[in-house]
Design a protein around this motif. Structure first.
Motif, short mmCIF file in Angstrom:
data_model
loop_
_atom_site.label_atom_id
_atom_site.label_comp_id
_atom_site.label_asym_id
_atom_site.label_seq_id
_atom_site.Cartn_x
_atom_site.Cartn_y
_atom_site.Cartn_z
N LEU A 107 -12.49 -20.00 33.89
CA LEU A 107 -13.98 -19.14 34.43
C LEU A 107 -14.78 -18.58 33.59
O LEU A 107 -16.04 -18.62 33.47
N PRO A 108 -14.15 -17.79 32.48
CA PRO A 108 -14.67 -16.70 31.55
C PRO A 108 -15.61 -17.68 30.59
O PRO A 108 -16.67 -17.34 30.23
N ALA A 109 -14.90 -18.94 30.01
CA ALA A 109 -15.63 -19.80 29.22
C ALA A 109 -16.85 -20.46 29.89
O ALA A 109 -17.94 -20.50 29.26
N LEU A 110 -16.48 -20.74 31.18
CA LEU A 110 -17.66 -21.14 32.20
C LEU A 110 -19.01 -20.36 32.00
O LEU A 110 -19.99 -20.71 31.67
N LEU A 111 -18.67 -19.20 32.30
CA LEU A 111 -19.82 -18.08 32.37
C LEU A 111 -20.41 -17.79 31.06
O LEU A 111 -21.53 -17.44 30.75
N LEU A 112 -19.46 -17.58 29.98
CA LEU A 112 -19.95 -17.28 28.50
C LEU A 112 -20.53 -18.50 27.82
O LEU A 112 -21.27 -17.92 27.04
N LEU A 150 -8.74 -17.36 25.46
CA LEU A 150 -7.35 -17.14 24.51
C LEU A 150 -6.96 -15.44 25.15
O LEU A 150 -5.64 -15.42 25.47
N ILE A 151 -8.03 -14.85 25.54
CA ILE A 151 -7.60 -13.44 26.12
C ILE A 151 -7.09 -13.50 27.59
O ILE A 151 -6.29 -12.84 27.70
N ASN A 153 -5.53 -16.21 28.65
CA ASN A 153 -4.13 -17.05 28.62
C ASN A 153 -3.29 -15.47 28.22
O ASN A 153 -1.94 -15.56 28.66
N TYR A 154 -3.61 -14.73 27.40
CA TYR A 154 -2.78 -13.84 26.99
C TYR A 154 -2.16 -12.90 28.16
O TYR A 154 -1.24 -12.46 28.41
N PHE A 155 -3.47 -12.33 28.89
CA PHE A 155 -2.89 -11.35 30.23
C PHE A 155 -2.34 -12.34 31.13
O PHE A 155 -1.61 -11.93 31.97
N ILE A 156 -2.53 -13.92 31.43
CA ILE A 156 -2.12 -14.50 32.73
C ILE A 156 -0.65 -14.62 32.29
O ILE A 156 0.26 -14.83 33.13
N VAL A 157 -0.19 -15.08 31.05
CA VAL A 157 0.93 -15.60 30.79
C VAL A 157 1.91 -14.39 30.72
O VAL A 157 2.37 -13.55 30.96
#
Length: 157
Positions: A107-112, A150-151, A153-157
């Protein structure tokens, strides 16, 4: 001497109804068709087996972001249309090909970095921006989207 613009006077209810009417026009004429297209595209890719091919080919790259290879279809759609990409993401989620955390990564990639192709015609062309600056803008938006994934993924994993 500048002309004075007369403000349209009305009550709050008329303003609300006019705003709601305009919002529905945007939803039905722009957002809904793009979202349905993305959702339908996902179904077609799954039925034809192309989603599996895309998943295998792009798996190594998408793994960097903690996503399955088939998420590349959503990333490709992001460049064309934000509504279409939202439909692809919804379709992949509904088909069980994306999990909730993976949707949160996308979702952030979609918005950015979303809808760069649409924005090129609608915004950049009408703003008379020199075309030599287009690649810089596209690369910046794409890098923003990648860093965001990447960010996340870092926080979710």
């Amino acid at each position: 001497m500048a002309e004075q613009v007369k403000a349209k006077r009305g009550n709050v209810i008329d303003a609300f109804v006019d705003g709601a009417r305009n919002g529905l026009k945007i939803a039905f004429n722009s957002m809904l068709p793009n979202t349905l297209f993305g959702f339908t595209l996902t179904i077609i890719l799954n039925l034809t087996g192309l989603a599996d091919v895309i998943g295998v080919v792009f798996a190594p790259v998408m793994r960097i972001f903690g996503l399955p290879g088939v998420a590349a279809t959503a990333v490709m759609a992001i460049f064309l249309s934000m509504g279409g990409a939202a439909g692809v993401i919804a379709g992949l989620f509904t088909a069980g090909q994306l999990t909730e955390p993976q949707v949160a990564i996308l979702l952030p990639a979609l918005l950015l970095s979303g809808a760069q192709i649409q924005f090129m015609g609608r915004l950049l062309g009408t703003a008379d921006l020199k075309t030599r600056y287009y690649p810089h803008m596209f690369v910046t938006a794409t890098l923003n989207g990648c860093v965001a994934m990447l960010i996340m993924n870092y926080f979710i994993v």
